[in-house]
Design a protein around this motif. Structure first.
Motif, mmCIF file in Angstrom:
data_model
loop_
_atom_site.group_PDB
_atom_site.id
_atom_site.type_symbol
_atom_site.label_atom_id
_atom_site.label_comp_id
_atom_site.label_asym_id
_atom_site.label_seq_id
_atom_site.Cartn_x
_atom_site.Cartn_y
_atom_site.Cartn_z
ATOM 1 N N MET A 1 -16.655 -83.683 -42.164
ATOM 2 C CA MET A 1 -17.849 -82.665 -43.067
ATOM 3 C C MET A 1 -19.623 -83.055 -42.486
ATOM 4 S SD MET A 1 -18.649 -82.890 -47.172
ATOM 5 C CE MET A 1 -17.612 -81.795 -47.962
ATOM 6 N N ALA A 2 -19.704 -81.578 -42.186
ATOM 7 C CA ALA A 2 -21.184 -81.344 -41.690
ATOM 8 C C ALA A 2 -22.421 -82.580 -42.216
ATOM 9 C CB ALA A 2 -21.912 -80.672 -41.513
ATOM 10 N N ALA A 3 -23.455 -83.511 -42.104
ATOM 11 C CA ALA A 3 -24.329 -84.729 -42.720
ATOM 12 C C ALA A 3 -25.056 -83.702 -43.388
ATOM 13 C CB ALA A 3 -25.005 -85.053 -41.806
ATOM 14 N N VAL A 4 -25.800 -84.510 -44.384
ATOM 15 C CA VAL A 4 -25.730 -83.962 -45.782
ATOM 16 C C VAL A 4 -28.007 -83.896 -45.260
ATOM 17 C CG1 VAL A 4 -26.533 -84.396 -48.205
ATOM 18 C CG2 VAL A 4 -24.061 -85.147 -47.493
ATOM 19 N N SER A 5 -27.993 -82.609 -45.850
ATOM 20 C CA SER A 5 -29.538 -82.452 -45.718
ATOM 21 C C SER A 5 -30.225 -83.197 -46.415
ATOM 22 C CB SER A 5 -30.138 -80.843 -45.895
ATOM 23 O OG SER A 5 -31.171 -80.519 -46.176
ATOM 24 N N THR A 6 -31.138 -83.737 -46.349
ATOM 25 C CA THR A 6 -31.966 -84.311 -47.552
ATOM 26 C C THR A 6 -33.056 -83.139 -48.336
ATOM 27 O OG1 THR A 6 -33.666 -84.684 -46.163
ATOM 28 C CG2 THR A 6 -31.898 -86.016 -46.569
ATOM 29 N N LEU A 7 -32.627 -82.524 -47.794
ATOM 30 C CA LEU A 7 -33.908 -81.320 -49.065
ATOM 31 C C LEU A 7 -33.098 -80.705 -49.907
ATOM 32 C CD1 LEU A 7 -35.651 -80.029 -46.173
ATOM 33 C CD2 LEU A 7 -36.853 -81.652 -47.172
ATOM 34 N N GLY A 8 -33.828 -80.475 -50.954
ATOM 35 C CA GLY A 8 -33.293 -79.477 -52.614
ATOM 36 C C GLY A 8 -33.088 -78.465 -52.595
ATOM 37 N N VAL A 9 -33.661 -78.619 -54.272
ATOM 38 C CA VAL A 9 -33.655 -76.941 -54.900
ATOM 39 C C VAL A 9 -35.448 -76.902 -54.604
ATOM 40 C CG1 VAL A 9 -33.603 -75.993 -56.608
ATOM 41 C CG2 VAL A 9 -32.312 -77.596 -56.149
ATOM 42 N N ASN A 10 -35.880 -75.109 -54.247
ATOM 43 C CA ASN A 10 -37.440 -75.017 -54.696
ATOM 44 C C ASN A 10 -37.003 -74.774 -56.447
ATOM 45 O OD1 ASN A 10 -38.916 -72.639 -55.206
ATOM 46 N ND2 ASN A 10 -39.402 -72.257 -52.775
ATOM 47 N N TRP A 20 -30.174 -76.250 -47.354
ATOM 48 C CA TRP A 20 -28.587 -76.757 -48.049
ATOM 49 C C TRP A 20 -27.794 -75.403 -47.768
ATOM 50 C CZ3 TRP A 20 -26.579 -80.935 -49.543
ATOM 51 C CH2 TRP A 20 -27.334 -81.187 -50.466
ATOM 52 N N ARG A 21 -28.491 -74.233 -47.870
ATOM 53 C CA ARG A 21 -27.777 -73.073 -47.584
ATOM 54 C C ARG A 21 -26.458 -73.055 -46.764
ATOM 55 N NH1 ARG A 21 -31.564 -68.188 -50.366
ATOM 56 N NH2 ARG A 21 -30.957 -68.737 -52.788
ATOM 57 N N SER A 22 -27.843 -73.707 -45.470
ATOM 58 C CA SER A 22 -27.336 -73.399 -43.578
ATOM 59 C C SER A 22 -26.356 -74.853 -43.888
ATOM 60 C CB SER A 22 -28.236 -74.626 -42.894
ATOM 61 O OG SER A 22 -29.291 -73.328 -42.553
ATOM 62 N N TRP A 23 -26.294 -75.983 -44.822
ATOM 63 C CA TRP A 23 -24.872 -77.070 -44.773
ATOM 64 C C TRP A 23 -23.902 -76.645 -45.303
ATOM 65 C CZ3 TRP A 23 -23.118 -78.998 -49.081
ATOM 66 C CH2 TRP A 23 -22.218 -80.121 -48.740
ATOM 67 N N ILE A 24 -24.244 -75.563 -46.623
ATOM 68 C CA ILE A 24 -22.921 -75.139 -47.082
ATOM 69 C C ILE A 24 -21.976 -74.370 -45.958
ATOM 70 C CG2 ILE A 24 -22.120 -73.275 -48.713
ATOM 71 C CD1 ILE A 24 -24.284 -74.191 -50.525
ATOM 72 N N ALA A 25 -23.622 -72.965 -45.447
ATOM 73 C CA ALA A 25 -22.358 -72.186 -44.110
ATOM 74 C C ALA A 25 -21.479 -73.031 -43.232
ATOM 75 C CB ALA A 25 -23.629 -71.520 -43.561
ATOM 76 N N PRO A 34 -14.641 -74.912 -50.484
ATOM 77 C CA PRO A 34 -15.803 -75.395 -51.574
ATOM 78 C C PRO A 34 -15.930 -76.340 -51.869
ATOM 79 C CG PRO A 34 -14.363 -73.117 -51.060
ATOM 80 C CD PRO A 34 -13.252 -73.894 -50.347
ATOM 81 N N SER A 35 -15.080 -76.690 -53.145
ATOM 82 C CA SER A 35 -14.690 -77.624 -54.494
ATOM 83 C C SER A 35 -14.726 -78.969 -53.423
ATOM 84 C CB SER A 35 -12.764 -78.012 -54.868
ATOM 85 O OG SER A 35 -12.167 -78.461 -53.560
ATOM 86 N N ALA A 36 -14.774 -78.908 -52.574
ATOM 87 C CA ALA A 36 -15.190 -80.798 -51.971
ATOM 88 C C ALA A 36 -16.940 -80.400 -51.483
ATOM 89 C CB ALA A 36 -14.605 -81.070 -51.065
ATOM 90 N N LEU A 37 -17.575 -79.069 -51.606
ATOM 91 C CA LEU A 37 -18.695 -78.993 -51.539
ATOM 92 C C LEU A 37 -19.581 -78.986 -52.831
ATOM 93 C CD1 LEU A 37 -18.711 -75.870 -49.249
ATOM 94 C CD2 LEU A 37 -18.421 -78.539 -48.917
ATOM 95 N N LEU A 38 -18.888 -78.535 -53.891
ATOM 96 C CA LEU A 38 -19.733 -78.986 -55.111
ATOM 97 C C LEU A 38 -20.248 -80.324 -55.357
ATOM 98 C CD1 LEU A 38 -17.015 -76.423 -56.803
ATOM 99 C CD2 LEU A 38 -19.361 -76.026 -56.038
ATOM 100 N N PRO A 39 -18.647 -81.361 -55.712
ATOM 101 C CA PRO A 39 -19.786 -82.760 -56.160
ATOM 102 C C PRO A 39 -21.016 -83.455 -55.316
ATOM 103 C CG PRO A 39 -17.570 -82.424 -55.700
ATOM 104 C CD PRO A 39 -17.923 -82.048 -54.682
ATOM 105 N N VAL A 40 -20.860 -83.241 -53.913
ATOM 106 C CA VAL A 40 -21.736 -83.398 -53.031
ATOM 107 C C VAL A 40 -23.251 -82.841 -53.233
ATOM 108 C CG1 VAL A 40 -23.404 -83.164 -50.157
ATOM 109 C CG2 VAL A 40 -20.482 -83.060 -51.116
ATOM 110 N N LEU A 41 -23.417 -81.631 -53.545
ATOM 111 C CA LEU A 41 -24.166 -80.956 -54.212
ATOM 112 C C LEU A 41 -24.932 -81.105 -55.443
ATOM 113 C CD1 LEU A 41 -23.298 -76.679 -53.064
ATOM 114 C CD2 LEU A 41 -25.579 -78.543 -51.935
ATOM 115 N N GLN A 42 -24.223 -81.832 -56.376
ATOM 116 C CA GLN A 42 -24.655 -82.465 -57.367
ATOM 117 C C GLN A 42 -24.968 -83.763 -57.328
ATOM 118 O OE1 GLN A 42 -20.463 -80.434 -59.912
ATOM 119 N NE2 GLN A 42 -21.542 -81.316 -61.079
#
Length: 344
Positions: A1-10, A20-25, A34-42
């Motif tokens: 999985m690619a490195a996690v961004s430190t920037l969050g929600v507007n 974050w959108r680039s990270w998801i893509a 897709p289910s593996a991305l949700l815990p990281v985002l939360q």
């Protein structure tokens, strides 16, 4: 999985940031479920509903679909490169030495197949083989102003930042420094200093053969001079041309990897890799475990043919004088098609 961004929600729009959108893509393109991305985002503080919505938007985006198609095409190219990787591993790790290799044999067996070879017996009549010594340089060229790379040991990226390390000095001062320094990688006269040094030391080019069997000559003698103490290191990189390395004095140790290993050498910027050729760290760079690394020691009087795109690490074992050539009789223009955006 690619490195996690430190920037969050507007917070004003309750939308994810561009990062974050680039990270998801990126992670969806890398094959993450897709289910593996949700815990990281939360875990990053993004609400579950927003996270699910953004992942769903990405999955249905025509832009991402187009990027996936491109990724699949590149994966096919990687497969073709991997075929060549596996075929290369059927070759012996020892680099062949060929005495007075004919031009046709060089072309057919090495140049056209992108394989290295060491050629012997072609430098025996070069005046430089006897004349080029520190004493000779001091006697004849001490007052000439030359350009040298300095301050390399204080900069981990000294090769990428070579322009910042240029310094002018009397050639006699540099020769004395090389003689008296012992092992050092702090200073080195390289091909990057050629524009100044070709003119300053122009008579030296009369002491080197021009290898007419293999090289074309248009006007002035060709060649790039490398001169430094034992301990100079040129880190793993590839060149944009086929090269000859003609060793006049001293020995150099080389570690060489085929051009088709590019997907496993962690190439992040231009023609360089952060992998240290002195001690390859397989924990930090695990893909390197699958790479065939060939080694040789280039001795005085030997010429190494280095194929274009071939990754190589070079370490001087003694005070070393090397002349490099790129003016082959055969097509050597590969840099014109080199990607313009290479500092990624």
């Amino acid at each position: 999985m690619a490195a996690v961004s430190t920037l969050g929600v507007n917070k004003q729009s309750e939308e994810l940031s561009r990062e974050w959108r680039s990270w998801i893509a990126e992670n969806l393109m890398l094959g993450s479920h897709p289910s593996a991305l949700l815990p990281v985002l939360q875990q990053a503080g993004i609400a579950e509903g927003l996270a699910r919505r953004e992942v769903a938007l990405a999955l249905h985006s025509p832009y991402l679909a187009g990027a996936v198609r491109l990724s699949n095409r590149l994966a096919k190219r990687d497969w073709v490169l991997d075929i060549q990787r596996k075929l290369n591993q059927l070759r012996p790790t020892e680099i062949a030495r060929r005495d007075k290799l004919s031009a046709q044999a060089l072309l057919d067996e090495y140049y056209a197949t992108n394989q290295p070879v060491i050629i012997t017996g072609m430098m025996d009549d070069w005046p430089a083989m006897d004349k080029w010594t520190p004493a000779y340089f001091l006697e004849h060229y001490a007052q000439r102003e030359v350009e040298v790379q300095f301050g390399r040991e204080a900069d981990a990226q000294y090769e990428m930042n070579s322009v910042a390390h240029k310094r002018k000095m009397a050639f006699g001062e540099y020769v004395s420094l090389v003689e008296g320094s012992g092992r050092s990688n702090d200073f080195y006269m390289t091909a990057n200093n050629n524009s100044q040094n070709r003119q300053a030391l122009r008579e030296l080019w009369d002491d080197i053969g021009q290898l007419p069997q293999y090289l074309k000559r248009d006007g002035e003698p060709e060649g790039f001079l490398w001169f430094g103490p034992a301990g100079t290191v040129t880190p793993f990189h590839h060149d944009l041309t086929n090269n000859f390395m003609a060793q006049v004095k001293g020995r150099k140790r080389l570690r060489i990897m085929a051009a088709c290993e590019v997907a496993r050498v962690y190439n992040q910027r231009h023609c360089f890799t952060p992998v240290d050729g002195r001690d390859i760290d397989l924990q930090r760079y695990p893909l390197m475990a699958e790479v065939q690394v060939r080694e040789c020691v280039l001795a005085p009087g030997e010429i190494l043919f280095l194929p274009v795109g071939c990754w190589h690490f070079v370490e001087a074992l003694d005070i070393s004088l090397t002349v490099a050539f790129t003016n082959f009789k055969w097509n050597n223009d590969f840099y014109s098609a080199y990607p313009a955006k290479h500092d990624f």
